[in-house]
Write an enzyme that holds these catalytic residues in place. Structure first.
Site, mmCIF file in Angstrom:
data_model
loop_
_atom_site.group_PDB
_atom_site.id
_atom_site.type_symbol
_atom_site.label_atom_id
_atom_site.label_comp_id
_atom_site.label_asym_id
_atom_site.label_seq_id
_atom_site.Cartn_x
_atom_site.Cartn_y
_atom_site.Cartn_z
ATOM 1 C CE1 TYR A 21 64.475 -29.523 19.306
ATOM 2 C CE2 TYR A 21 63.827 -31.609 18.366
ATOM 3 C CZ TYR A 21 64.100 -30.602 19.188
ATOM 4 O OH TYR A 21 62.388 -29.953 19.221
ATOM 5 C CG ASP A 53 66.232 -38.961 22.778
ATOM 6 O OD1 ASP A 53 65.250 -39.708 22.129
ATOM 7 O OD2 ASP A 53 65.575 -37.875 22.767
ATOM 8 C CE LYS A 70 62.924 -38.103 14.821
ATOM 9 N NZ LYS A 70 62.651 -36.577 14.059
HETATM 10 N N1 PLP Z 1 64.662 -36.581 20.914
HETATM 11 C C1 PLP Z 1 65.181 -36.719 19.346
HETATM 12 C C2 PLP Z 1 66.522 -38.197 19.565
HETATM 13 C C3 PLP Z 1 64.930 -36.186 18.400
HETATM 14 O O1 PLP Z 1 65.761 -36.393 17.372
HETATM 15 C C4 PLP Z 1 63.465 -35.403 18.194
HETATM 16 C C5 PLP Z 1 63.510 -35.047 16.683
HETATM 17 O O2 PLP Z 1 63.364 -34.457 15.620
HETATM 18 C C6 PLP Z 1 63.264 -35.551 19.663
HETATM 19 C C7 PLP Z 1 63.604 -36.276 20.631
HETATM 20 C C8 PLP Z 1 61.434 -34.867 19.096
HETATM 21 O O3 PLP Z 1 60.615 -35.148 18.505
HETATM 22 P P1 PLP Z 1 59.392 -34.520 18.186
HETATM 23 O O4 PLP Z 1 60.273 -34.175 17.177
HETATM 24 O O5 PLP Z 1 58.600 -36.063 17.700
HETATM 25 O O6 PLP Z 1 58.888 -34.441 19.185
#
Ligand code: PLP
Length: 428
Positions: free
Chosen positions: A144, A239, A267
């Site tokens: 994700y 990511d 985060k």
């Molecule tokens: N990338 C990863 C690996 C994530 O776990 C998340 C959210 O859980 C995101 C991107 C998206 O982040 P946000 O919820 O701050 O938009």
């Protein structure tokens, strides 16, 4: 458990907020019952609107590695707020946080602050497309990367929880530019590279997957991706929205010794306030406006309160070198759980690295999305609710990662161990 006030709030919420929540998994849709409305956090604990207390293994979905209301973070935010909440101009706080990230993560020479992980990955992909002059990206099933259009194919997290393959509203033409491969299957990636290598702008990957539950990369998976992207002259994007500043000072890339071209953060970098960031080497980063032609902007980007919370969190982690202690604590906890599960011969599999882990309700091993999908979600739901009754808050979805925080003491973990093992005994 009395949850009268949460019930009342959820009724009100459903009248004015779609589904009553501002992010889908919060709705408890896959575990049943009313989502709990939290009123306060303190250290390792959450307190709901009915005064119930829970040991918090969600940590606001990852950001709160130091636990709730950490005094150093609170103080930094209060001090920043006293000076003003937003200026729409550059501030020293942005420079300081960017300097810290550059110092901590060796592959990052420059960094652009945004407001969420979604913005970070969206920016990284646009940057990769602009830099390479190519359109296609490759992502992995069950990973994700936030909710922007290019990533909502076979995505993890809430998309997996709701069991939807993609999302209405994503143009077919855009979806066609996202290639998919199973996590840990570098041979599938190589096949795509043979047929589409010269159209490929980037491969984006969670170096440790956290959104189909925790899944570790096989020994050579990340190095193969590095080699393939070098060959196709595409960018490798890590990511690290979850793993950044959690697995080590330098994130998963430091643990596995692989340098990506771009890294996405979120985060922990915001210390509990809304921050995301994308970083990488100067040559690529300088393609971003105003240094270069790839457009990206944000009214509240680099917000002083958020920068202060992020800097204070990273600085505190770094000064006290908290990763070793936290990881050791998590190793001890999950090793003990694994031994207990083995003795009881339960059909469960724990994947863990550092302070992130998942109990999959399947024998395992779990190394990709299709194996994760074999988890018994009904059993997870029973487990989740049994734990909640005992005052332990796990993620309300079988496809998420459980996070430990530095605020958890050995006594807290002893309490959690008892609650987890008792809950498992109740449901098997
Ligand atoms: N990338 C990863 C690996 C994530 O776990 C998340 C959210 O859980 C995101 C991107 C998206 O982040 P946000 O919820 O701050 O938009």
């Amino acid at each position: 458990m009395n949850q009268k006030n949460s019930d009342i709030l959820f009724e009100r919420a459903q009248k004015v907020i779609p589904g009553g929540v501002n992010s889908p998994v919060r709705a408890f849709g896959s575990v049943g019952g009313t989502p709990l409305f939290m009123e306060k956090g303190e250290g390792a604990y959450l307190y709901d609107a009915d005064g119930n207390r829970y040991l918090d293994f969600v940590s606001s979905w990852g950001p709160l590695i130091l636990g709730h209301r950490h005094p150093v973070v609170l103080e930094a935010v209060k001090k920043a707020a006293d000076r003003g909440t937003s200026f729409g101009t550059p501030t020293k706080a942005e420079v300081e946080l960017a300097e810290k990230v550059v110092q901590m993560v060796p592959s990052v020479e420059k960094v652009r602050m945004v407001n969420s992980g979604t913005e970070a990955t969206m920016t990284a992909v646009r940057l990769a497309r602009g830099f390479t002059g190519r359109d296609k990206i490759l992502k992995f099933e069950g990973c994700y990367h936030g909710h922007s259009d290019s990533f909502l194919m076979k995505a993890g997290s809430g998309v997996a929880t709701l069991g939807i393959p993609g999302s209405p509203g994503v143009p077919k033409s855009l979806a066609a530019d996202t290639l998919l491969a199973p996590y840990n299957d570098w041979k599938a990636v190589e096949k795509w590279a043979q047929t589409h290598g010269d159209e490929l702008a980037a491969i984006i990957v969670e170096p440790v997957a956290g959104n189909m539950g925790t899944i570790l990369p096989d020994a050579d998976f990340l190095s193969r991706l590095r080699a393939i992207t070098r060959k196709t002259k595409s960018l490798l994007i890590f990511d690290e929205v979850i793993t950044g500043f959690r697995l080590s000072e330098g994130g998963a890339q430091k643990v596995y010794g692989i340098e990506p071209d771009l890294t996405c953060f979120g985060k922990i970098i915001g210390g509990g306030l809304p921050v995301g960031a994308v970083g990488g080497r100067c040559e690529v980063m300088d393609a971003l406006a105003p240094a270069g032609p790839v457009y990206q902007a944000g009214t509240l980007s680099g917000n002083p309160l958020a920068m202060a919370a992020g800097w204070a969190t990273l600085d505190f982690l770094q000064k006290n070198d908290l990763w070793f202690q936290l990881n050791e604590k998590a190793n001890g906890f999950t090793d003990r759980l694994k031994r207990w599960i083995q003795t009881k011969e339960l059909p469960l599999c724990i994947n863990q690295i550092g302070s992130m882990f998942t109990i999959f309700f399947t024998k395992g091993p779990v190394g990709n999305f299709s194996e994760a999908s074999e988890t018994d979600t009904q059993k997870y739901s029973q487990f989740f609710n049994a734990l909640l009754e005992k005052g332990v808050y796990f993620p309300p979805s079988a496809y998420e990662t459980v996070f430990l925080s530095t605020a958890m003491t050995q006594a807290d973990l002893e309490f959690a161990f008892e609650a987890i093992t008792q809950s498992l005994e109740e449901i098997y």
